[in-house]
Design a protein around this motif. Structure first.
Motif, PDB file in Angstrom:
ATOM      1  N   LEU A 176      17.820 -26.865  38.638  1.00  0.00           N
ATOM      2  CA  LEU A 176      18.048 -25.429  38.762  1.00  0.00           C
ATOM      3  C   LEU A 176      17.865 -24.745  37.411  1.00  0.00           C
ATOM      4  N   PRO A 177      17.347 -23.526  37.390  1.00  0.00           N
ATOM      5  CA  PRO A 177      17.116 -22.848  36.115  1.00  0.00           C
ATOM      6  C   PRO A 177      18.423 -22.502  35.416  1.00  0.00           C
ATOM      7  N   PRO A 178      18.485 -22.671  34.101  1.00  0.00           N
ATOM      8  CA  PRO A 178      19.701 -22.277  33.374  1.00  0.00           C
ATOM      9  C   PRO A 178      19.860 -20.758  33.387  1.00  0.00           C
ATOM     10  N   LEU A 179      21.088 -20.307  33.197  1.00  0.00           N
ATOM     11  CA  LEU A 179      21.377 -18.879  33.139  1.00  0.00           C
ATOM     12  C   LEU A 179      21.767 -18.504  31.717  1.00  0.00           C
ATOM     13  N   VAL A 180      21.151 -17.433  31.200  1.00  0.00           N
ATOM     14  CA  VAL A 180      21.464 -16.920  29.875  1.00  0.00           C
ATOM     15  C   VAL A 180      22.043 -15.521  30.032  1.00  0.00           C
ATOM     16  N   LEU A 181      23.242 -15.340  29.511  1.00  0.00           N
ATOM     17  CA  LEU A 181      23.911 -14.038  29.536  1.00  0.00           C
ATOM     18  C   LEU A 181      23.737 -13.381  28.181  1.00  0.00           C
ATOM     19  N   SER A 182      23.024 -12.273  28.157  1.00  0.00           N
ATOM     20  CA  SER A 182      22.762 -11.554  26.914  1.00  0.00           C
ATOM     21  C   SER A 182      22.969 -10.069  27.140  1.00  0.00           C
ATOM     22  N   GLU A 183      23.824  -9.461  26.322  1.00  0.00           N
ATOM     23  CA  GLU A 183      24.134  -8.031  26.412  1.00  0.00           C
ATOM     24  C   GLU A 183      24.616  -7.655  27.809  1.00  0.00           C
ATOM     25  N   GLY A 184      25.425  -8.526  28.402  1.00  0.00           N
ATOM     26  CA  GLY A 184      26.044  -8.236  29.685  1.00  0.00           C
ATOM     27  C   GLY A 184      25.187  -8.491  30.900  1.00  0.00           C
ATOM     28  N   LYS A 185      23.948  -8.953  30.719  1.00  0.00           N
ATOM     29  CA  LYS A 185      23.042  -9.200  31.829  1.00  0.00           C
ATOM     30  C   LYS A 185      22.665 -10.682  31.879  1.00  0.00           C
ATOM     31  N   VAL A 186      22.596 -11.212  33.102  1.00  0.00           N
ATOM     32  CA  VAL A 186      22.262 -12.621  33.297  1.00  0.00           C
ATOM     33  C   VAL A 186      20.793 -12.751  33.677  1.00  0.00           C
ATOM     34  N   GLN A 187      20.137 -13.701  33.036  1.00  0.00           N
ATOM     35  CA  GLN A 187      18.745 -13.974  33.346  1.00  0.00           C
ATOM     36  C   GLN A 187      18.564 -15.466  33.610  1.00  0.00           C
ATOM     37  N   ALA A 188      17.901 -15.787  34.716  1.00  0.00           N
ATOM     38  CA  ALA A 188      17.565 -17.179  35.021  1.00  0.00           C
ATOM     39  C   ALA A 188      16.281 -17.546  34.303  1.00  0.00           C
ATOM     40  N   VAL A 189      16.306 -18.627  33.543  1.00  0.00           N
ATOM     41  CA  VAL A 189      15.142 -19.046  32.754  1.00  0.00           C
ATOM     42  C   VAL A 189      14.319 -20.004  33.609  1.00  0.00           C
ATOM     43  N   MET A 190      13.291 -19.464  34.244  1.00  0.00           N
ATOM     44  CA  MET A 190      12.432 -20.269  35.093  1.00  0.00           C
ATOM     45  C   MET A 190      11.386 -20.994  34.250  1.00  0.00           C
ATOM     46  N   PRO A 191      11.062 -22.246  34.569  1.00  0.00           N
ATOM     47  CA  PRO A 191      10.048 -22.974  33.802  1.00  0.00           C
ATOM     48  C   PRO A 191       8.656 -22.409  34.044  1.00  0.00           C
ATOM     49  N   ALA A 192       7.877 -22.294  32.979  1.00  0.00           N
ATOM     50  CA  ALA A 192       6.499 -21.806  33.121  1.00  0.00           C
ATOM     51  C   ALA A 192       5.634 -22.823  33.850  1.00  0.00           C
ATOM     52  N   SER A 193       5.905 -24.106  33.618  1.00  0.00           N
ATOM     53  CA  SER A 193       5.154 -25.179  34.276  1.00  0.00           C
ATOM     54  C   SER A 193       6.155 -26.121  34.950  1.00  0.00           C
ATOM     55  N   PRO A 194       6.446 -25.897  36.231  1.00  0.00           N
ATOM     56  CA  PRO A 194       7.440 -26.736  36.914  1.00  0.00           C
ATOM     57  C   PRO A 194       7.049 -28.212  36.898  1.00  0.00           C
ATOM     58  N   LEU A 195       8.045 -29.065  36.712  1.00  0.00           N
ATOM     59  CA  LEU A 195       7.850 -30.508  36.685  1.00  0.00           C
ATOM     60  C   LEU A 195       8.726 -31.168  37.748  1.00  0.00           C
ATOM     61  N   PRO A 196       8.289 -32.299  38.301  1.00  0.00           N
ATOM     62  CA  PRO A 196       9.095 -32.987  39.316  1.00  0.00           C
ATOM     63  C   PRO A 196      10.307 -33.670  38.695  1.00  0.00           C
TER      64      PRO A 196
END
Length: 356
Positions: A241-261
């Motif tokens: 699952l993509p990690p979540l980064v909370l910055s300036e009160g907003k959460v962003q899911a860091v999706m991989p640019a090149s998904p790997l199995p």
């Protein structure tokens, strides 16, 4: 069963055609209760049998007969023996259960060690929640270590349950703990974890393990992250699952640019060699790594748990407070019935003054 026998006795004794002497049946009730109902249940069954004996003897006008007093004596002796035996068995089973739990706690501390509050430029916390009542360890894994390359961490989820999943988790964690101190490239770190999983799957099993899950089809979703001295965080995501980064009160899911199995499915890797991906991670930002036991938790209306919203709502908590309150929110969401294990790592990038 003991209480069903007692009810049967009442039906026979109070019927117009009293065709059977039921004393021996009542004597069996405390003995049967002692098998599985514990001391309190056995005592309740004995008291219930005694009450029925008094009632039926009065109803049938049997007081003064040798039969009634013999029945009471037998009932008393069997009840006393049953309560004593049940109490001893209950104490023995409880001692065995306590010993097993102590062993499980020790195993958890070896496999899933608590994360230190402070590691270099970050403040961290971890949490593991077993879905099965009384369980201590399972197929979820995590680790956070400070190395010469920065703070490195892993979170993963093993396909499957039971001892095979625990063995796979131990193999991946062991490889990670060794490789993070010697491999500069995060990709090489996770490659070591994949190699360790392959060796674990190929290891021959004993006869007593033949009924366990086939390890040839197991895999592990894993995410490896690194927080160096600069204001970034680096990831290698292998089907997790993509990690979540909370910055300036907003959460962003860091999706991989090149998904790997996931680990264990390397035959599906195609294209150019994998590379670690970077994402901004400045002072004051917060990073959450987690397993699907969090995001796939459902409430009574079958709605999934809203993790990003919960993360934003608990923004002002310290890492340990955040995870503890997130746990409480998750339990309320599921009414205390988690369907899967949960592992979480929370990391705060410290302010520059504290970092110094």
């Amino acid at each position: 069963m003991p209480f069903a026998i007692a009810v049967l006795v009442v039906v026979i004794e109070l019927s117009p055609a009293h065709f059977l002497y039921t004393g021996p049946l009542l004597t069996a009730t405390p003995a049967l209760a002692a098998v599985a109902m514990g001391p309190k249940g056995t005592f309740a069954a004995a008291a219930f049998a005694l009450a029925i004996s008094v009632t039926t003897a009065t109803y049938n006008q049997m007081w003064g007969s040798q039969q009634v007093y013999t029945n009471f004596l037998a009932l008393f002796l069997v009840s006393a023996a049953s309560v004593t035996t049940s109490s001893a068995v209950h104490t023995h089973r409880q001692n065995e259960l306590n010993q097993i739990r102590r062993i499980a706690v020790a195993a958890q501390r070896v496999l899933l060690r608590p994360v230190p509050d402070r590691l270099g430029p970050v403040r961290a916390a971890s949490m593991y929640i077993a879905a099965e009542t009384g369980a201590e360890i399972g197929g979820d894994l995590y680790e956070v270590l400070q190395t010469r390359y920065g703070v490195r961490m892993i979170v993963g989820d093993v396909r499957g349950k039971g001892l095979p999943a625990v063995r796979s988790a131990a193999a991946v964690l062991g490889a990670f703990r060794e490789a993070v101190h010697y491999e500069e490239d995060l990709v090489e770190v996770i490659n070591h974890c994949a190699a360790a999983l392959r060796r674990e799957r190929a290891m021959p099993r004993g006869i007593d393990q033949g009924a366990e899950e086939d390890q040839s089809e197991s895999f592990v979703t894993a995410l490896v992250a690194q927080v160096p001295d600069g204001p970034v965080v680096e990831f290698v995501n292998r089907g997790h699952l993509p990690p979540l980064v909370l910055s300036e009160g907003k959460v962003q899911a860091v999706m991989p640019a090149s998904p790997l199995p996931p680990l264990g499915l390397e035959e599906f890797i195609t294209g150019p060699p994998a590379k670690a991906e970077s994402h901004p991670f400045a002072c004051g930002d917060r990073l959450l790594l987690y397993t699907d036991g969090v995001t796939e938790a459902r409430n009574s209306e079958k709605k999934f748990f809203a993790l990003p919203e919960a993360m934003e709502a608990l923004n002002d908590r310290t890492p340990p407070e955040f995870l503890e309150q997130l746990h409480q929110v998750l339990v309320r969401h599921t009414q205390g019935h988690l369907a899967d294990d949960v592992a979480m790592i929370l990391v705060d990038r410290l302010d520059e003054e504290l970092d110094k």
